[in-house]
Design a protein around this motif. Structure first.
Motif, PDB file in Angstrom:
ATOM      1  N   LEU A 199     -37.340  69.102  12.533  1.00 61.84           N
ATOM      2  CA  LEU A 199     -37.229  69.903  11.321  1.00 61.84           C
ATOM      3  C   LEU A 199     -38.343  70.942  11.261  1.00 61.84           C
ATOM      4  O   LEU A 199     -39.461  70.718  11.748  1.00 61.84           O
ATOM      5  N   ALA A 200     -38.036  72.057  10.664  1.00 65.01           N
ATOM      6  CA  ALA A 200     -39.064  73.043  10.363  1.00 65.01           C
ATOM      7  C   ALA A 200     -39.910  72.547   9.187  1.00 65.01           C
ATOM      8  O   ALA A 200     -39.510  71.657   8.427  1.00 65.01           O
ATOM      9  N   ALA A 201     -41.106  73.114   9.060  1.00 64.60           N
ATOM     10  CA  ALA A 201     -42.011  72.655   8.001  1.00 64.60           C
ATOM     11  C   ALA A 201     -41.407  72.876   6.616  1.00 64.60           C
ATOM     12  O   ALA A 201     -41.535  72.026   5.725  1.00 64.60           O
ATOM     13  N   SER A 202     -40.737  74.002   6.432  1.00 64.39           N
ATOM     14  CA  SER A 202     -40.130  74.279   5.123  1.00 64.39           C
ATOM     15  C   SER A 202     -39.007  73.297   4.812  1.00 64.39           C
ATOM     16  O   SER A 202     -38.896  72.804   3.681  1.00 64.39           O
ATOM     17  N   ASP A 203     -38.188  72.992   5.810  1.00 69.66           N
ATOM     18  CA  ASP A 203     -37.097  72.044   5.582  1.00 69.66           C
ATOM     19  C   ASP A 203     -37.632  70.638   5.321  1.00 69.66           C
ATOM     20  O   ASP A 203     -37.111  69.925   4.460  1.00 69.66           O
ATOM     21  N   ALA A 204     -38.667  70.229   6.062  1.00 72.94           N
ATOM     22  CA  ALA A 204     -39.232  68.897   5.849  1.00 72.94           C
ATOM     23  C   ALA A 204     -39.801  68.761   4.444  1.00 72.94           C
ATOM     24  O   ALA A 204     -39.617  67.736   3.777  1.00 72.94           O
ATOM     25  N   SER A 205     -40.482  69.803   3.971  1.00 72.51           N
ATOM     26  CA  SER A 205     -41.043  69.760   2.611  1.00 72.51           C
ATOM     27  C   SER A 205     -39.932  69.684   1.566  1.00 72.51           C
ATOM     28  O   SER A 205     -40.007  68.887   0.619  1.00 72.51           O
ATOM     29  N   ALA A 206     -38.885  70.501   1.716  1.00 76.99           N
ATOM     30  CA  ALA A 206     -37.798  70.489   0.735  1.00 76.99           C
ATOM     31  C   ALA A 206     -37.049  69.160   0.755  1.00 76.99           C
ATOM     32  O   ALA A 206     -36.665  68.628  -0.306  1.00 76.99           O
ATOM     33  N   ILE A 207     -36.851  68.591   1.939  1.00 71.84           N
ATOM     34  CA  ILE A 207     -36.105  67.328   2.032  1.00 71.84           C
ATOM     35  C   ILE A 207     -36.894  66.185   1.414  1.00 71.84           C
ATOM     36  O   ILE A 207     -36.340  65.339   0.699  1.00 71.84           O
ATOM     37  N   THR A 208     -38.198  66.129   1.663  1.00 70.99           N
ATOM     38  CA  THR A 208     -39.006  65.062   1.059  1.00 70.99           C
ATOM     39  C   THR A 208     -39.020  65.167  -0.470  1.00 70.99           C
ATOM     40  O   THR A 208     -39.009  64.141  -1.166  1.00 70.99           O
ATOM     41  N   GLN A 209     -39.035  66.380  -0.991  1.00 71.50           N
ATOM     42  CA  GLN A 209     -38.972  66.523  -2.450  1.00 71.50           C
ATOM     43  C   GLN A 209     -37.645  65.999  -2.993  1.00 71.50           C
ATOM     44  O   GLN A 209     -37.618  65.314  -4.028  1.00 71.50           O
ATOM     45  N   GLN A 210     -36.569  66.303  -2.316  1.00 69.56           N
ATOM     46  CA  GLN A 210     -35.272  65.799  -2.764  1.00 69.56           C
ATOM     47  C   GLN A 210     -35.189  64.279  -2.638  1.00 69.56           C
ATOM     48  O   GLN A 210     -34.608  63.608  -3.497  1.00 69.56           O
ATOM     49  N   LEU A 211     -35.777  63.720  -1.583  1.00 69.72           N
ATOM     50  CA  LEU A 211     -35.767  62.255  -1.429  1.00 69.72           C
ATOM     51  C   LEU A 211     -36.572  61.589  -2.538  1.00 69.72           C
ATOM     52  O   LEU A 211     -36.204  60.515  -3.024  1.00 69.72           O
ATOM     53  N   ASP A 212     -37.690  62.221  -2.937  1.00 76.49           N
ATOM     54  CA  ASP A 212     -38.460  61.669  -4.053  1.00 76.49           C
ATOM     55  C   ASP A 212     -37.651  61.700  -5.344  1.00 76.49           C
ATOM     56  O   ASP A 212     -37.680  60.746  -6.135  1.00 76.49           O
ATOM     57  N   SER A 213     -36.924  62.789  -5.564  1.00 75.17           N
ATOM     58  CA  SER A 213     -36.109  62.879  -6.773  1.00 75.17           C
ATOM     59  C   SER A 213     -34.936  61.897  -6.743  1.00 75.17           C
ATOM     60  O   SER A 213     -34.514  61.400  -7.792  1.00 75.17           O
ATOM     61  N   LEU A 214     -34.423  61.592  -5.545  1.00 78.82           N
ATOM     62  CA  LEU A 214     -33.314  60.629  -5.417  1.00 78.82           C
ATOM     63  C   LEU A 214     -33.798  59.193  -5.328  1.00 78.82           C
ATOM     64  O   LEU A 214     -32.966  58.278  -5.242  1.00 78.82           O
ATOM     65  N   ALA A 215     -35.133  58.970  -5.323  1.00 80.35           N
ATOM     66  CA  ALA A 215     -35.715  57.626  -5.231  1.00 80.35           C
ATOM     67  C   ALA A 215     -35.278  56.922  -3.939  1.00 80.35           C
ATOM     68  O   ALA A 215     -34.983  55.727  -3.931  1.00 80.35           O
ATOM     69  N   VAL A 216     -35.251  57.671  -2.854  1.00 78.14           N
ATOM     70  CA  VAL A 216     -34.883  57.113  -1.543  1.00 78.14           C
ATOM     71  C   VAL A 216     -36.168  56.908  -0.752  1.00 78.14           C
ATOM     72  O   VAL A 216     -36.917  57.868  -0.540  1.00 78.14           O
ATOM     73  N   PRO A 217     -36.480  55.705  -0.308  1.00 79.43           N
ATOM     74  CA  PRO A 217     -37.690  55.503   0.497  1.00 79.43           C
ATOM     75  C   PRO A 217     -37.554  56.185   1.852  1.00 79.43           C
ATOM     76  O   PRO A 217     -36.474  56.204   2.444  1.00 79.43           O
ATOM     77  N   TYR A 218     -38.650  56.728   2.352  1.00 78.14           N
ATOM     78  CA  TYR A 218     -38.608  57.445   3.623  1.00 78.14           C
ATOM     79  C   TYR A 218     -39.950  57.316   4.320  1.00 78.14           C
ATOM     80  O   TYR A 218     -40.971  56.936   3.718  1.00 78.14           O
ATOM     81  N   GLN A 219     -39.937  57.629   5.589  1.00 83.70           N
ATOM     82  CA  GLN A 219     -41.143  57.653   6.419  1.00 83.70           C
ATOM     83  C   GLN A 219     -41.120  58.920   7.268  1.00 83.70           C
ATOM     84  O   GLN A 219     -40.046  59.385   7.665  1.00 83.70           O
ATOM     85  N   LEU A 220     -42.302  59.450   7.547  1.00 83.06           N
ATOM     86  CA  LEU A 220     -42.437  60.646   8.376  1.00 83.06           C
ATOM     87  C   LEU A 220     -42.911  60.245   9.767  1.00 83.06           C
ATOM     88  O   LEU A 220     -43.761  59.357   9.915  1.00 83.06           O
ATOM     89  N   ALA A 221     -42.371  60.893  10.782  1.00 86.20           N
ATOM     90  CA  ALA A 221     -42.732  60.619  12.176  1.00 86.20           C
ATOM     91  C   ALA A 221     -42.715  61.924  12.954  1.00 86.20           C
ATOM     92  O   ALA A 221     -42.262  62.959  12.455  1.00 86.20           O
ATOM     93  N   GLU A 222     -43.211  61.852  14.195  1.00 90.06           N
ATOM     94  CA  GLU A 222     -43.251  63.015  15.090  1.00 90.06           C
ATOM     95  C   GLU A 222     -43.981  64.198  14.460  1.00 90.06           C
ATOM     96  O   GLU A 222     -43.534  65.335  14.509  1.00 90.06           O
ATOM     97  N   GLY A 223     -45.118  63.887  13.821  1.00 91.51           N
ATOM     98  CA  GLY A 223     -45.905  64.960  13.232  1.00 91.51           C
ATOM     99  C   GLY A 223     -45.255  65.620  12.035  1.00 91.51           C
ATOM    100  O   GLY A 223     -45.545  66.782  11.742  1.00 91.51           O
ATOM    101  N   GLY A 224     -44.407  64.910  11.319  1.00 92.01           N
ATOM    102  CA  GLY A 224     -43.747  65.459  10.145  1.00 92.01           C
ATOM    103  C   GLY A 224     -42.446  66.175  10.430  1.00 92.01           C
ATOM    104  O   GLY A 224     -41.810  66.673   9.495  1.00 92.01           O
ATOM    105  N   THR A 225     -42.029  66.224  11.694  1.00 91.63           N
ATOM    106  CA  THR A 225     -40.768  66.897  12.026  1.00 91.63           C
ATOM    107  C   THR A 225     -39.573  65.955  12.009  1.00 91.63           C
ATOM    108  O   THR A 225     -38.453  66.401  12.194  1.00 91.63           O
ATOM    109  N   GLN A 226     -39.814  64.659  11.810  1.00 88.60           N
ATOM    110  CA  GLN A 226     -38.731  63.679  11.764  1.00 88.60           C
ATOM    111  C   GLN A 226     -38.877  62.842  10.507  1.00 88.60           C
ATOM    112  O   GLN A 226     -39.981  62.408  10.165  1.00 88.60           O
ATOM    113  N   ILE A 227     -37.763  62.606   9.813  1.00 88.55           N
ATOM    114  CA  ILE A 227     -37.746  61.844   8.571  1.00 88.55           C
ATOM    115  C   ILE A 227     -36.880  60.610   8.792  1.00 88.55           C
ATOM    116  O   ILE A 227     -35.740  60.718   9.269  1.00 88.55           O
TER     117      ILE A 227
END
Length: 540
Positions: free
Chosen positions: A56-84
């Motif tokens: 993922l690009a940095a902008s997409d990773a940031s937007a996706i994590t914000q949406q996951l927080d709003s959806l209350a979906v647990p997530y983890q970051l890997a590969e230097g933040g390029t993989q969710i």
């Protein structure tokens, strides 16, 4: 319900009040250990997270994590933040929710770019967007190959001009990023080049350059009919390795492992050749195409009269070999000929030589001189047959007997033995540590058990003595109860008389028991206080 809970808490409090500080510490450590074990087992038994998006690009990773927080979906970051990563059971639903919001936005490549241009776009922008769309589509197609994590395609397509009939040829460059531990073989590299060349008009596979993310050039444009650059080197290395392994395996079985070494060098021919051969054959069973017969006859008399048949002109003197009949002064000439035209079969054979044939091979064999009975001639013949040596094309083989240096082998054997001993010691210490921990736990449990038994015996003795002091009604002792500080006696037959009327002969023993109880209180005051508190709580 409340009374039962209160009773349970009271019993637990009473039980805990009877424990010593050491026992309380053991109980606390045991509870903490059980809690840690439960947490670890729950963590290990939990299903691992599954990648939701990668690269993922940095902008997409940031937007996706914000949406996951709003959806209350647990997530983890890997590969230097390029993989969710998300739980496996929420992958599909989460992707649908993010797609509805247009995420990830950077993945909208390929022909999806053409949907964003309006009617006011210039021709230049349309051409640029079309080229970007082609690059994106080709990159997405290449990423579908196993082992490729991401791909980038750059196209160099010359502009069309009405002022020139000839223009530059298009070319392409492909950069691939491989997954961990994956590599591309020459066949896959050629497939990528052919795939790109087939997608762009007038683009040849020889004009496609493929490289990986480490900067290694995988192809220099070999095209569909040849191998060049790195591919040629790789094929030469594979050929030499295969021949060396064949010869080495045979020598190891004859001379033993480590007593010989083989090195094969091959000079491969990567030139492509095309040969055309045409041959003719006369068919004996096929009739002739054309056939003609001609005959001539000539005669003359002595008077000069001439008679010619088969020709309109006067014939000259008889040619050599012609037959002459008649008397002297007269000549006769006869000739016949037959012309036949037969059919011929024409065979045209065209051969294309595949690149990679061996032009010349050299083999070097070293044999340990410590091995007796070695015959170089026989070894030369055996190794030559194993690798396919051909002296007609200039192949050579050389065998030499030299003393081998076994220092490295001895060092490796010593290191292996030392590593094995270290591993054995580590296993032994690990076993001793585990046994020590088990013994420590068993000792703590045994000490806690013996301490509880000791407190129980002391409690029973004090209860008996309290019954003696209460009056003549004495509780009979249980058969399993024992005494630690005085000999067992039948207290049911003991009667304490009033003060001043001591007539019981066991009075001295009772006095002795009182004295021993006093000594017990002086020696272990804390235990006696705990016992008294336990009695008071039980009588309540």
């Amino acid at each position: 319900m409340i009374e039962t809970l209160q009773l349970s808490l009271r019993r637990m409090r009473t039980l805990m009040s009877g424990f010593t500080p050491g026992q309380l510490a053991v109980v606390a450590f045991g509870a903490i250990g059980v809690l840690i074990a439960v947490l670890m087992m729950s963590r290990w038994s939990a299903a691992p997270y599954t990648p939701l998006y990668s690269n993922l690009a940095a902008s997409d990773a940031s937007a996706i994590t914000q949406q996951l927080d709003s959806l209350a979906v647990p997530y983890q970051l890997a590969e230097g933040g390029t993989q969710i990563l998300v739980p496996p059971d929420q992958v599909n639903s989460t992707r649908l929710s993010l797609s509805a919001k247009g995420l990830p936005a950077a993945s909208q490549s390929g022909f999806a770019l053409l949907d964003q241009q309006g009617i006011t776009s210039s021709e230049f922008m349309q051409n640029v967007n079309y080229q970007r769309a082609m690059e994106g589509e080709l990159a997405n197609t290449i990423e579908a190959i196993d082992g490729i994590s991401s791909a980038t395609v750059h196209l160099a397509v010359p502009d069309k001009s009405v002022f020139t009939q000839q223009s530059d040829k298009p070319s392409a460059a492909v950069l691939v990023t491989m997954r961990s531990g994956a590599t591309l073989d020459p066949g896959q590299v050629q497939a990528i080049a052919s795939l790109v060349a087939s997608s762009i008009p007038k683009l040849s596979a020889s004009d496609v350059t493929v490289a990986d993310s480490s900067g290694q050039l995988l192809t220099t444009g070999a095209g569909a009919g040849g191998i060049a650059g790195t591919n040629a080197t790789q094929q030469s290395a594979r050929t030499e390795t295969q021949l060396t392994m064949q010869a080495q395996a045979m020598l190891d079985r004859v001379l033993g492992v480590g007593n010989s070494t083989v090195q094969v060098h091959t000079d491969l021919d990567f030139d492509q050749r095309q040969t055309t051969t045409q041959s003719y054959a006369y068919p004996t069973t096929v009739p002739a195409l054309t056939s003609s017969t001609a005959s001539e006859q000539y005669s003359s008399s002595g008077s000069g009269a001439t008679s010619v048949m088969g020709t309109a002109n006067a014939a000259p003197s008889a040619p050599p070999g012609a037959s002459t009949v008649g008397s002297p002064g007269s000549n006769t000439y006869q000739k016949s000929s037959e012309t036949t035209t037969n059919a011929l079969n024409s065979v045209v054979e065209q051969r294309t030589g595949a690149p990679g044939s061996i032009k010349r091979m050299t083999v070097a064999v070293l044999v340990n001189s410590a091995i007796a009975g070695v015959k170089p001639t026989e070894l030369s013949a055996l190794v030559g047959n194993a690798v396919g040596l051909d002296t007609n094309r200039g192949d050579t083989i050389q065998i030499a007997q030299v003393p081998f240096n076994t220092t490295a082998k001895t060092d490796l054997a010593q290191q292996a033995q030392a590593a094995q001993e270290a591993a054995s010691k580590a296993d032994l210490w690990d076993m001793v540590r585990k046994i020590g921990i088990a013994l420590l736990v068993f000792t703590v449990i045994a000490m806690a058990f013996l301490s509880s038994r000791k407190q129980r015996r002391t409690l029973l003795e004090l209860n008996d003595i309290g019954a003696l002091e209460a009056g003549p009604h004495i509780r009979p002792a249980s058969p399993y109860e024992t005494r630690e500080f005085l000999d067992p006696i039948d207290l049911s037959t003991v009667v304490i008389p009033p003060i001043g009327q001591v007539t019981n002969p066991d009075h001295a023993r009772i006095e002795q028991a009182h004295a021993e109880i006093g000594e017990l209180v002086a020696r272990q005051p804390e235990e006696v206080v705990q016992l008294l508190r336990g009695w008071m709580s039980d009588r309540r």
